[in-house]
Enzyme design. Structure first.
Site, PDB file in Angstrom:
ATOM      1  N   ASP A  26       0.835  -1.207   0.000  1.00 52.04           N
ATOM      2  CA  ASP A  26       0.000   0.000   0.000  1.00 52.04           C
ATOM      3  C   ASP A  26       0.869   1.257   0.000  1.00 52.04           C
ATOM      4  O   ASP A  26       1.979   1.251   0.532  1.00 52.04           O
ATOM      5  CB  ASP A  26      -0.918  -0.026   1.236  1.00 52.04           C
ATOM      6  CG  ASP A  26      -2.109   0.917   1.078  1.00 52.04           C
ATOM      7  OD1 ASP A  26      -2.350   1.414  -0.042  1.00 52.04           O
ATOM      8  OD2 ASP A  26      -2.797   1.153   2.094  1.00 52.04           O
ATOM      9  N   ASN A  74     -11.021  -2.871  -5.266  1.00 52.19           N
ATOM     10  CA  ASN A  74     -10.301  -1.839  -6.029  1.00 52.19           C
ATOM     11  C   ASN A  74     -11.004  -1.457  -7.336  1.00 52.19           C
ATOM     12  O   ASN A  74     -10.637  -0.461  -7.970  1.00 52.19           O
ATOM     13  CB  ASN A  74      -8.849  -2.263  -6.309  1.00 52.19           C
ATOM     14  CG  ASN A  74      -7.934  -2.159  -5.093  1.00 52.19           C
ATOM     15  OD1 ASN A  74      -7.012  -2.954  -4.932  1.00 52.19           O
ATOM     16  ND2 ASN A  74      -8.171  -1.179  -4.230  1.00 52.19           N
TER      17      ASN A  74
HETATM   18  C1  IPE Z   1      -5.352  -2.770  -0.162  1.00 53.84           C
HETATM   19  O1  IPE Z   1      -5.035  -1.450  -0.365  1.00 53.84           O
HETATM   20  C2  IPE Z   1      -5.357  -3.486  -1.481  1.00 53.84           C
HETATM   21  C3  IPE Z   1      -4.060  -3.655  -2.105  1.00 53.84           C
HETATM   22  C4  IPE Z   1      -2.910  -3.303  -1.606  1.00 53.84           C
HETATM   23  C5  IPE Z   1      -4.097  -4.321  -3.379  1.00 53.84           C
HETATM   24  P1  IPE Z   1      -6.171  -0.331  -0.530  1.00 53.84           P
HETATM   25  O2  IPE Z   1      -5.451   0.947  -0.711  1.00 53.84           O
HETATM   26  O3  IPE Z   1      -7.130  -0.720  -1.585  1.00 53.84           O
HETATM   27  O4  IPE Z   1      -6.911  -0.413   0.877  1.00 53.84           O
HETATM   28  P2  IPE Z   1      -7.862   0.607   1.615  1.00 53.84           P
HETATM   29  O5  IPE Z   1      -8.905   1.036   0.622  1.00 53.84           O
HETATM   30  O6  IPE Z   1      -7.019   1.781   2.038  1.00 53.84           O
HETATM   31  O7  IPE Z   1      -8.398  -0.138   2.785  1.00 53.84           O
HETATM   32  C1  IPE Z   2      -1.455   0.299  -3.415  1.00 56.71           C
HETATM   33  O1  IPE Z   2      -1.302   1.668  -3.466  1.00 56.71           O
HETATM   34  C2  IPE Z   2      -1.722  -0.299  -4.764  1.00 56.71           C
HETATM   35  C3  IPE Z   2      -3.097  -0.796  -4.944  1.00 56.71           C
HETATM   36  C4  IPE Z   2      -4.035  -0.810  -4.051  1.00 56.71           C
HETATM   37  C5  IPE Z   2      -3.421  -1.304  -6.252  1.00 56.71           C
HETATM   38  P1  IPE Z   2      -2.539   2.649  -3.441  1.00 56.71           P
HETATM   39  O2  IPE Z   2      -2.938   2.939  -4.850  1.00 56.71           O
HETATM   40  O3  IPE Z   2      -3.629   2.137  -2.572  1.00 56.71           O
HETATM   41  O4  IPE Z   2      -1.858   3.931  -2.798  1.00 56.71           O
HETATM   42  P2  IPE Z   2      -2.484   4.941  -1.754  1.00 56.71           P
HETATM   43  O5  IPE Z   2      -3.077   4.145  -0.639  1.00 56.71           O
HETATM   44  O6  IPE Z   2      -3.512   5.725  -2.510  1.00 56.71           O
HETATM   45  O7  IPE Z   2      -1.322   5.774  -1.323  1.00 56.71           O
HETATM   46 MG    MG Z   3      -4.098   2.374  -0.622  1.00 59.69          MG
END
Ligand code: IPE
Ligand code: IPE
Ligand code: MG
Length: 246
Positions: A26, A74
């Site tokens: 993340d 997602n």
């Molecule tokens: C969790 O991250 C999913 C992945 C890393 C693929 P998110 O960024 O989607 O999680 P939330 O929405 O902050 O809980």
């Molecule tokens: C994790 O990074 C990747 C996926 C969930 C696909 P994020 O895209 O969630 O990054 P933040 O949480 O917005 O920083």
């Molecule tokens: Mg995230």
């Protein structure tokens, strides 16, 4: 990309004692934002981190590294970001499968990947088939994965087996449920890491994490590397795992 044969370290038990590590990768968006870059730049840098950490996991003798790449939630993101992520994933498999194969890695995809677009499903299935007979570590990518979906699917399959008379309801136990999960043939989860400072599971491996050690770091995923993984494994080694006993 250079392919280099790696020694098979999985037979000698490594000092950290972990067999299966999973990572909620993340913070790509925040990494990009800090640099005034578009979110896709963060995802690209995230792919580089995947490469580094996959190599480190092999060197550190892990049997399995599971990476949460795209959750069943997602899809709520803007269509352009979803399509950027799918494009990066496709490119990653195409460009890195030779190196994984040369290193004896078994590539696995867990989650409802069959619901992705057909070209990507074919690519995933051929990458899994090509590396299935390898004897090195498993790199499992969780794609369109949701733990609640996974458990619903397991419940449905067990219910079907009961309905057909193949299984009796009294015989449904922990092992029967384990056997229906995407992770059925993977080692038990030892350590679950989440980057970016969030302290939640976001629907990842809820069942498998029952006795996993949890490790949260403020580091954003694109900054994560072999050293950060080694630090997490050091922390893991110091944990007193009790599994309910003394
Ligand atoms: C969790 O991250 C999913 C992945 C890393 C693929 P998110 O960024 O989607 O999680 P939330 O929405 O902050 O809980
Ligand atoms: C994790 O990074 C990747 C996926 C969930 C696909 P994020 O895209 O969630 O990054 P933040 O949480 O917005 O920083
Ligand atoms: Mg995230």
């Amino acid at each position: 990309m250079a392919t280099q044969a790696k020694p098979d370290l999985t037979s000698a038990a490594p000092a950290h004692g972990a067999r299966h590590v999973a990572i909620i990768m993340d913070g790509n968006g925040r990494w990009a934002k800090k640099r005034l870059l578009p979110r896709i730049a963060g995802h690209r840098a995230g792919v580089e981190a995947v490469r580094r950490v996959a190599r480190a996991a092999q060197d550190m003798g892990l049997e399995c590294l599971t990476l949460y790449a795209f959750s069943s939630e997602n899809w709520k993101r803007p269509a352009t970001e979803v399509s950027d992520l799918m494009g990066l994933l496709r490119h990653f498999i195409q460009s890195d499968i030779d190196e994984f194969h040369a290193n004896g890695v078994r590539l696995r995809v867990i989650g409802n990947y069959k619901a992705l677009e057909p070209g990507l499903v074919d690519l995933i299935e051929s990458a899994m088939a090509r590396t299935a007979a390898n004897t090195g570590p498993v790199i499992a990518i969780a794609l369109n994965y949701g733990a609640q979906d996974e458990m619903v699917r397991a419940a449905q399959r067990l219910a079907q087996r009961v309905a057909s008379g193949e299984l009796s309801a009294e015989n449904i136990g922990i092992e029967a449920i384990d056997a229906e999960l995407y992770t059925a043939d993977l080692p038990p989860l030892d350590l679950l890491i989440r980057t970016s400072g969030e302290q939640r599971l976001s629907n990842f491996m809820l069942w498998q994490a029952a006795y996993a050690e949890l490790y949260f770091t403020d580091m954003l995923w694109p900054d994560f590397d072999g050293r950060a993984l080694a630090q997490a494994l050091d922390a893991f080694r110091m944990r007193d795992r009790r599994f309910g006993g003394l």
